[in-house]
Design an enzyme around this catalytic site. Structure first.
Site, PDB file in Angstrom:
ATOM      1  N   THR A  72      12.962   7.663  25.272  1.00 38.61           N
ATOM      2  CA  THR A  72      11.768   7.087  25.873  1.00 38.61           C
ATOM      3  C   THR A  72      11.186   6.203  24.808  1.00 38.61           C
ATOM      4  O   THR A  72      11.564   6.313  23.656  1.00 38.61           O
ATOM      5  CB  THR A  72      10.770   8.238  26.148  1.00 38.61           C
ATOM      6  OG1 THR A  72      11.278   9.048  27.192  1.00 38.61           O
ATOM      7  CG2 THR A  72       9.391   7.765  26.528  1.00 38.61           C
TER       8      THR A  72
ATOM      9  N   ARG B  28      13.267  12.285  40.282  1.00 33.99           N
ATOM     10  CA  ARG B  28      12.822  13.121  39.153  1.00 33.99           C
ATOM     11  C   ARG B  28      11.843  12.331  38.270  1.00 33.99           C
ATOM     12  O   ARG B  28      12.104  11.218  37.869  1.00 33.99           O
ATOM     13  CB  ARG B  28      14.028  13.545  38.314  1.00 33.99           C
ATOM     14  CG  ARG B  28      13.694  14.386  37.080  1.00 33.99           C
ATOM     15  CD  ARG B  28      13.627  13.556  35.812  1.00 33.99           C
ATOM     16  NE  ARG B  28      13.397  14.373  34.627  1.00 33.99           N
ATOM     17  CZ  ARG B  28      13.097  13.869  33.435  1.00 33.99           C
ATOM     18  NH1 ARG B  28      12.973  12.568  33.277  1.00 33.99           N
ATOM     19  NH2 ARG B  28      12.896  14.646  32.412  1.00 33.99           N
TER      20      ARG B  28
ATOM     21  N   ASP C 108       8.008  13.672  31.732  1.00 34.85           N
ATOM     22  CA  ASP C 108       6.636  13.790  31.247  1.00 34.85           C
ATOM     23  C   ASP C 108       5.990  12.433  30.955  1.00 34.85           C
ATOM     24  O   ASP C 108       4.766  12.336  30.877  1.00 34.85           O
ATOM     25  CB  ASP C 108       6.582  14.665  29.988  1.00 34.85           C
ATOM     26  CG  ASP C 108       7.465  14.138  28.867  1.00 34.85           C
ATOM     27  OD1 ASP C 108       8.378  13.325  29.145  1.00 34.85           O
ATOM     28  OD2 ASP C 108       7.258  14.553  27.715  1.00 34.85           O
TER      29      ASP C 108
ATOM     30  N   THR D 156       8.457  13.029  23.244  1.00 33.34           N
ATOM     31  CA  THR D 156       9.746  12.547  23.745  1.00 33.34           C
ATOM     32  C   THR D 156      10.701  13.727  23.869  1.00 33.34           C
ATOM     33  O   THR D 156      10.467  14.806  23.349  1.00 33.34           O
ATOM     34  CB  THR D 156      10.363  11.484  22.815  1.00 33.34           C
ATOM     35  OG1 THR D 156      10.535  12.057  21.526  1.00 33.34           O
ATOM     36  CG2 THR D 156       9.486  10.252  22.711  1.00 33.34           C
TER      37      THR D 156
HETATM   38  N1  ASP Z   1      10.596  12.730  27.851  1.00 32.60           N
HETATM   39  C1  ASP Z   1      11.450  11.874  28.637  1.00 32.60           C
HETATM   40  C2  ASP Z   1      11.606  12.443  30.003  1.00 32.60           C
HETATM   41  O1  ASP Z   1      11.640  13.665  30.139  1.00 32.60           O
HETATM   42  C3  ASP Z   1      12.796  11.679  28.066  1.00 32.60           C
HETATM   43  C4  ASP Z   1      12.825  11.473  26.596  1.00 32.60           C
HETATM   44  O2  ASP Z   1      11.841  11.213  25.942  1.00 32.60           O
HETATM   45  O3  ASP Z   1      13.893  11.621  26.018  1.00 32.60           O
HETATM   46  O4  ASP Z   1      11.765  11.684  30.929  1.00 32.60           O
END
Ligand code: ASP
Length: 307
Positions: free
Chosen positions: A165, A193, A196, A216
């Site tokens: 992210t 889906r 966060d 993240t």
């Molecule tokens: N937190 C992000 C999500 O769950 C993915 C990530 O940061 O790797 O969509």
């Protein structure tokens, strides 16, 4: 002044730092930085050319928060627009809602004249097809996409990383604290889906009275623990930024069942202190820092916490 961003977002940090140095509103500075990451075709977890969902559709999530007003804007599962973070900002500025998803978000983006884009690229579709070839049984392949997606094993490892992210936090010249995020979520995710990143309080939170936090990696965990909001509440209760992050990490490790994996927590406080921790991370976690006096943003390593 202070800028913190995760490593995946490094291509936009020079620009965001320049805006902050020029005394631009901190939220605008980090949005402009993130827009460079969204347009970067070499980053496959944010914006264009990210790994799509299991149906080959790229559904993007983003959020912004102004810590002065605590107004937020977020979009989830948005398709067909180049800058989800700008659309999220327009949710904050143009409508009395805080989050729009799916077709409603697309309609809103169209109505405000947001820049359209075909975010799926030849490369991202090729990788998706490669993934399908690895996970679908011959019977599933003959029926695809008219089959129970629940039965498709979609957690294979992709050539780069399956998820990441970009998250940015800023403290500007007027002590305004802001947060912003943008992501494609997980590659090959189930359609619809949300992680966060568009969920204020889970993947990000900003309050100019105390500080800000953004996370993240495993959004499924920070949603359940309300991690970003917790860190800012711990700051409010008088904890240092280090202790606030450690406490939120302990909350995450107390979760039971569900998908439990790594989480990286980035936090700043109103005095310009910062802390980044990689909880149970298997590899080195880097992040980007810029403060006045630095010629350009610096890459630092996060503390790895094993709980
Ligand atoms: N937190 C992000 C999500 O769950 C993915 C990530 O940061 O790797 O969509």
């Amino acid at each position: 002044m202070l800028l913190i961003a995760n490593y995946e977002g490094r291509s936009g940090t020079q620009l965001a730092a320049e805006f902050l140095a020029k005394k631009t509103n901190g939220l605008r500075a980090i949005i402009e930085g993130i827009k460079l990451v969204e347009a970067n075709l070499d980053i496959h977890t944010v914006g264009m050319s990210s790994w799509p969902n299991i149906l080959g559709e790229l559904q993007l999530d983003a959020s912004v928060m102004d810590g002065n007003t605590r107004r937020t804007g977020a979009v989830g599962a948005l398709r067909g627009f180049k800058h989800p973070v700008e659309v999220a900002y327009r949710v904050l500025s143009d409508i009395h809602h805080e989050i729009l998803v799916g077709e409603g978000a697309e309609r809103f983006a169209h109505e405000i004249g947001a820049l359209r884009a075909k975010n799926e690229t030849e490369l991202s579709l090729k990788m998706w097809q490669k993934h399908l070839a690895e996970v679908l049984t011959p019977d599933q392949a003959s029926k695809f996409p008219n089959l129970r997606l629940l039965d498709v094993k979609s957690e294979a490892i992709d050539p780069e990383k399956m998820f990441d992210t970009t998250v940015y936090l800023s403290l500007d010249h007027e002590q305004r604290i802001s947060s912003a995020t943008s992501t494609s979520g997980w590659g090959w995710k189930y359609p619809g889906r949300l992680g966060d990143s568009p969920i204020i309080g889970a993947g990000s939170y900003a309050d100019s009275r105390y500080g800000a936090c953004a996370c993240t990696h495993t959004g499924e965990m920070t949603i359940r623990a309300g991690t970003a909001r917790s860190v800012v509440l711990y700051l409010k209760m008088g904890l240092s930024v280090e202790d606030a992050v450690y406490e939120a990490a302990r909350d995450l490790t107390a979760l039971e069942t569900g998908y439990l994996a790594e989480v990286t927590i980035h936090a700043i406080d109103k005095a310009g202190n910062y802390k980044v921790v990689g909880l149970n991370s298997s590899e080195e976690i880097k992040y980007v820092v810029w403060q006045p006096g630095m010629q350009s943003p610096e890459i630092h390593s996060a503390e790895i916490l094993r709980l």
